[in-house]
Design a protein around this motif. Structure first.
Motif, mmCIF file in Angstrom:
data_model
loop_
_atom_site.group_PDB
_atom_site.id
_atom_site.type_symbol
_atom_site.label_atom_id
_atom_site.label_comp_id
_atom_site.label_asym_id
_atom_site.label_seq_id
_atom_site.Cartn_x
_atom_site.Cartn_y
_atom_site.Cartn_z
ATOM 1 N N PHE A 117 0.788 -1.223 0.214
ATOM 2 C CA PHE A 117 -0.061 -0.041 -0.051
ATOM 3 C C PHE A 117 0.942 1.254 0.122
ATOM 4 C CE2 PHE A 117 0.693 -0.896 4.461
ATOM 5 C CZ PHE A 117 1.092 0.314 5.010
ATOM 6 N N LEU A 118 2.080 1.179 0.311
ATOM 7 C CA LEU A 118 3.221 2.249 0.178
ATOM 8 C C LEU A 118 4.467 1.876 -0.357
ATOM 9 C CD1 LEU A 118 3.616 4.948 2.572
ATOM 10 C CD2 LEU A 118 5.407 3.559 2.246
ATOM 11 N N PHE A 119 4.923 2.723 -1.271
ATOM 12 C CA PHE A 119 6.479 2.374 -1.849
ATOM 13 C C PHE A 119 6.961 3.653 -2.227
ATOM 14 C CE2 PHE A 119 8.986 0.540 -5.182
ATOM 15 C CZ PHE A 119 9.856 -0.425 -4.669
ATOM 16 N N GLU A 120 7.666 4.116 -1.214
ATOM 17 C CA GLU A 120 8.281 5.683 -1.557
ATOM 18 C C GLU A 120 9.598 5.716 -1.094
ATOM 19 O OE1 GLU A 120 6.839 7.977 -3.425
ATOM 20 O OE2 GLU A 120 4.895 7.321 -3.708
ATOM 21 N N THR A 121 10.404 6.420 -1.667
ATOM 22 C CA THR A 121 11.570 6.869 -0.947
ATOM 23 C C THR A 121 11.715 8.006 -0.402
ATOM 24 O OG1 THR A 121 12.234 7.987 -2.917
ATOM 25 C CG2 THR A 121 13.157 5.970 -3.083
ATOM 26 N N ARG A 122 12.448 8.171 0.959
ATOM 27 C CA ARG A 122 12.276 9.283 1.768
ATOM 28 C C ARG A 122 13.710 9.175 2.569
ATOM 29 N NH1 ARG A 122 8.024 12.890 2.790
ATOM 30 N NH2 ARG A 122 7.484 12.036 1.031
ATOM 31 N N ASN A 123 14.135 10.621 2.521
ATOM 32 C CA ASN A 123 15.561 10.678 3.509
ATOM 33 C C ASN A 123 16.591 9.545 3.258
ATOM 34 O OD1 ASN A 123 14.181 12.869 4.711
ATOM 35 N ND2 ASN A 123 13.079 11.398 6.184
ATOM 36 N N GLY A 124 16.776 9.301 1.797
ATOM 37 C CA GLY A 124 17.708 8.302 1.650
ATOM 38 C C GLY A 124 17.294 6.806 1.735
ATOM 39 N N ALA A 125 15.858 6.495 1.857
ATOM 40 C CA ALA A 125 15.668 5.170 2.474
ATOM 41 C C ALA A 125 14.219 4.832 1.589
ATOM 42 C CB ALA A 125 15.258 4.915 3.765
ATOM 43 N N LEU A 126 14.250 3.651 1.187
ATOM 44 C CA LEU A 126 12.918 3.122 0.670
ATOM 45 C C LEU A 126 12.221 2.534 1.567
ATOM 46 C CD1 LEU A 126 11.328 2.343 -2.031
ATOM 47 C CD2 LEU A 126 12.792 -0.025 -1.889
ATOM 48 N N MET A 127 10.973 2.973 1.608
ATOM 49 C CA MET A 127 9.806 2.720 2.426
ATOM 50 C C MET A 127 8.775 1.919 1.920
ATOM 51 S SD MET A 127 11.031 3.922 5.296
ATOM 52 C CE MET A 127 9.741 3.397 6.496
ATOM 53 N N GLN A 128 8.438 0.677 2.475
ATOM 54 C CA GLN A 128 7.331 -0.137 1.846
ATOM 55 C C GLN A 128 6.424 -0.283 2.896
ATOM 56 O OE1 GLN A 128 8.594 -3.330 -0.703
ATOM 57 N NE2 GLN A 128 10.690 -2.940 -0.301
ATOM 58 N N GLY A 129 5.078 -0.401 2.676
ATOM 59 C CA GLY A 129 4.030 -0.959 3.441
ATOM 60 C C GLY A 129 3.281 -2.057 3.004
ATOM 61 N N ILE A 130 3.243 -3.090 3.530
ATOM 62 C CA ILE A 130 2.980 -4.529 2.916
ATOM 63 C C ILE A 130 1.649 -4.969 4.004
ATOM 64 C CG2 ILE A 130 3.388 -6.765 2.163
ATOM 65 C CD1 ILE A 130 6.416 -5.645 2.019
ATOM 66 N N VAL A 131 0.577 -5.129 3.255
ATOM 67 C CA VAL A 131 -0.533 -5.771 4.098
ATOM 68 C C VAL A 131 -0.544 -7.450 3.980
ATOM 69 C CG1 VAL A 131 -3.203 -5.976 4.259
ATOM 70 C CG2 VAL A 131 -2.155 -3.978 3.758
ATOM 71 N N LEU A 132 -0.471 -8.026 5.156
ATOM 72 C CA LEU A 132 -0.321 -9.490 5.058
ATOM 73 C C LEU A 132 -1.548 -10.284 5.343
ATOM 74 C CD1 LEU A 132 2.769 -9.752 7.473
ATOM 75 C CD2 LEU A 132 2.705 -9.411 5.042
ATOM 76 N N ARG A 146 -6.824 -0.328 10.892
ATOM 77 C CA ARG A 146 -7.296 -1.193 11.797
ATOM 78 C C ARG A 146 -8.007 -2.497 11.225
ATOM 79 N NH1 ARG A 146 -11.269 3.292 14.359
ATOM 80 N NH2 ARG A 146 -11.133 4.241 12.429
ATOM 81 N N GLY A 147 -7.633 -3.496 11.992
ATOM 82 C CA GLY A 147 -8.057 -4.749 11.396
ATOM 83 C C GLY A 147 -7.400 -5.473 10.374
ATOM 84 N N LEU A 148 -6.229 -4.662 9.943
ATOM 85 C CA LEU A 148 -5.213 -5.280 8.832
ATOM 86 C C LEU A 148 -3.815 -5.592 9.506
ATOM 87 C CD1 LEU A 148 -6.006 -2.903 5.780
ATOM 88 C CD2 LEU A 148 -7.026 -5.107 6.347
ATOM 89 N N ALA A 149 -3.471 -6.786 9.290
ATOM 90 C CA ALA A 149 -2.108 -7.038 9.680
ATOM 91 C C ALA A 149 -1.067 -6.508 8.723
ATOM 92 C CB ALA A 149 -1.849 -8.536 9.952
ATOM 93 N N TYR A 150 0.108 -5.680 9.071
ATOM 94 C CA TYR A 150 0.950 -5.304 8.023
ATOM 95 C C TYR A 150 2.085 -5.018 8.465
ATOM 96 C CZ TYR A 150 0.405 -0.354 9.789
ATOM 97 O OH TYR A 150 0.464 0.671 10.587
ATOM 98 N N VAL A 151 3.291 -4.816 7.823
ATOM 99 C CA VAL A 151 4.547 -4.417 8.233
ATOM 100 C C VAL A 151 4.889 -3.271 7.369
ATOM 101 C CG1 VAL A 151 5.244 -6.788 8.622
ATOM 102 C CG2 VAL A 151 5.659 -5.939 6.569
ATOM 103 N N ALA A 152 5.532 -2.408 8.173
ATOM 104 C CA ALA A 152 6.341 -0.940 7.488
ATOM 105 C C ALA A 152 7.798 -1.685 7.207
ATOM 106 C CB ALA A 152 6.382 0.150 8.297
#
Length: 601
Positions: free
Chosen positions: A85-100, A174-180
């Motif tokens: 649900f998220l795939f962006e670079t910020r402050n020299g890092a690649l950030m990902q949000g993944i719903v499991l 809420r109600g979603l299992a995910y990892v950043a």
């Protein structure tokens, strides 16, 4: 009232036909309740009523990029990917949000980067815990923030900090299992090593799935999900799916809870393996999509326990199967009006080799094929006729083998056929098994032609109320017996073991020296032999003057414990290092050593 109506109808039939008909009180109640329409037992009645045109399940071990990803449910322990649900670079890092999973889960047990488990250490309690990778080559550059999908979970501190004003405290999922997930940037010369597939480096997660109601546990309140717990017991997971708003959506008042309590106790029994270990009789692990037809999901789930859903005399839905039940009702020749029998399956009309696949935890829960169950005598007569069963939600090869034995026995009965009977056969309604004794010559010595215990896949009351029509298939108690010493097949070959990074030794005794040849300088790097015979060295060097330049490979000598590079530039300082690689997995680099080139005579 229903019982009274039932007895009244049976009595009226007896008066009209002049035949004495004896049925139980339960049967009379059923007759009254159903108003002499149609009754069926033994088959998966619920399955046929849930047929909806929905797509089949697809693999859930990939991380997908979709605007609206599939909603996925997870039972038991398995490996999943997810939907970004998220795939962006910020402050020299690649950030990902993944719903499991589209519901709360019990835990994330392990993280996979590529095709290996990463070692991690907890570094904070943000979310449901933040974890840092501690092994090579992603040490200190990959981290995860867990969110287990509680209804009241807060927004991700990771994402709040990286995307202020964009990701807010209302983005709670809420109600979603995910990892950043955070990928920190690395030096250009290390990018291929740390992130071999760049931004698409595969991520997967070993999780303990949905918390479910155990109907045998007094501490579990069916009206309070916070009291539920993790379970791989098949009966608990099937019950949860039947009741879930994202599953079959049945009200609890429509479920025979007692039958699921009984099934839980059966499924939780321990079964011995050949090596002396034990396992639960019937476990369940796997995923399903919310847009699948409930019948497809239930078919996979019921296959883990030889289960079938049936409506009992009260109309409640119960779970049966998974064991042999001795019969208490007999249908004898005197009750049989007409019979069509076959002694065993026609060998030209059935299979003689059963191929079985299951999901092996040690093969990353990928489909794994078990040794086929086969009839070599039949194969010698008619050749090999194949049948296959995919036990996608079975996480054990020994459980798969036991289920294969049961299926093979059920598909190759000693007797099968159809019977037309009088109304006394109604006593068999609701029974797991019945004994059938039949002889076309009547009940005479030395005994009936057929005397067998059978299941009744179909049972109906004729429209004119003259009797019952049923089909039967013999079942032997031996189908459920299991002797691991003689019946357990060999475990299937698993993928080649790739040792974790800490199992690959770091080179020791590393030293470098200069060798002059015709006035030109060469460097010779040496190290101690590896304690593991399956490792290969990977030596590198670079010009250290100004501390820049990429590392390049060195030529390994025939002794396998040294390497050389050159000719090198006089007056320049060079840095050297070496590591071992085993099964595609590298060790950490050795401590670097330096050498100043001096060609002065």
């Amino acid at each position: 009232m229903a019982e009274t109506i039932g007895f009244a109808i049976v009595s009226a039939l007896a008066t009209a036909t002049g035949t004495a008909i004896t049925v139980s009180a339960t049967t009379a109640s059923v007759i009254g309740s159903l108003a002499i329409t149609t009754a069926s037992v033994g088959a998966n009645l619920l399955i046929s009523s849930l047929n909806q045109p929905k797509p089949r399940n697809e693999t859930q071990q990939s991380v997908l990029n979709q605007a609206i990803g599939p909603r996925v449910g997870v039972y038991g322990r398995t490996i999943v990917g997810g939907s970004r649900f998220l795939f962006e670079t910020r402050n020299g890092a690649l950030m990902q949000g993944i719903v499991l999973a589209a519901h709360g889960i019990d835990a994330i047990e392990k993280y996979l980067i590529g095709d290996r488990y990463a070692q991690v250490v907890q570094i904070s309690t943000d979310g449901d815990g933040r974890w840092q990778v501690t092994d090579f080559p992603q040490i200190n550059v990959v981290s995860y923030e867990n969110h287990l999908g509680a209804d009241g979970q807060a927004a991700s501190p990771y994402l709040l900090g990286q995307f202020p004003g964009i990701w807010t405290s209302e983005h709670r999922l809420r109600g979603l299992a995910y990892v950043a997930v955070q990928f920190l940037g690395v030096k250009r010369e290390e990018q291929q090593l740390v992130y071999p597939q760049s931004y698409a480096t595969p991520l997967r997660f070993l999780i303990r799935g949905k918390k479910v109601w155990d109907p045998t546990n007094p501490a579990h309140n069916p009206d309070d999900k916070s009291t539920f717990g993790f379970s791989e017991i098949a009966a608990d997971c099937i019950l949860d799916y039947l009741l879930s708003a994202d599953g079959a959506r049945f009200r609890r008042s429509k479920i025979d809870i007692a039958s699921f309590q009984d099934a839980h106790n059966l499924h939780a029994e321990t079964v011995a393996r050949k090596d002396g270990s034990t396992e639960f009789r019937y476990r369940l692990s796997g995923t399903y999509r919310f847009d699948e037809a409930p019948k497809d999901v239930l078919t996979r789930m019921l296959a883990t326990c030889d289960g079938r859903l049936v409506r009992g005399p009260t109309g409640l839905i119960g779970l049966r199967g998974g064991r042999y039940i001795a019969p208490t009702v007999t249908i004898a020749t005197r009750s049989i009006v007409r019979a069509s029998l076959a002694q065993g399956n026609d060998r030209l009309d059935t299979y003689n080799r059963l191929k079985v696949s299951y999901s092996d935890p040690d093969a990353y829960y990928q489909p794994t094929e078990l040794q086929a169950r086969q009839d070599t005598a039949s194969q010698a007569q008619i050749g090999v006729v194949d049948e296959a069963i995919d036990l996608a939600m079975v996480p054990s090869w020994t459980q798969a083998a036991r289920l294969a034995k049961i299926k093979y026995a059920r598909d190759h009965p000693a007797w099968k056929g159809t019977l037309a009977t009088d109304l006394s056969a109604l006593n068999a309604m609701g029974e797991d098994t019945v004994r059938i004794t039949y002889d076309p010559l009547g009940e005479v010595d030395p005994g009936p032609m057929m005397d067998t215990v059978a299941e009744l896949p179909a049972f109906g009351l004729r429209a004119d109320m003259s009797g019952c029509d049923l089909s039967f298939s013999a079942i032997d108690s031996a189908a459920y017996a299991w002797n691991p010493a003689t019946e357990e097949p060999p475990r299937p070959a698993l993928p080649t073991y790739v040792p974790p990074i800490n199992d690959v030794p770091i080179p020791s005794g590393v030293n470098v020296s200069q060798s002059l040849r015709s006035g030109q300088a060469y460097a010779v790097l040496a190290w101690n032999a590896s304690p593991r015979p399956d490792t290969t060295p990977q030596p590198q060097y670079r010009n250290n003057t100004g501390d820049d330049g990429d590392y390049v490979g060195m030529t390994i000598r025939s002794d396998g414990q040294s390497a050389e590079a050159g000719p090198l530039t006089n007056g320049q300082t060079y840095r050297f290092r070496v590591r071992f690689v085993a099964g595609g997995t590298p060790s950490a680099w050795s401590n670097a050593v330096t050498l100043l080139i001096d060609t002065t005579p």
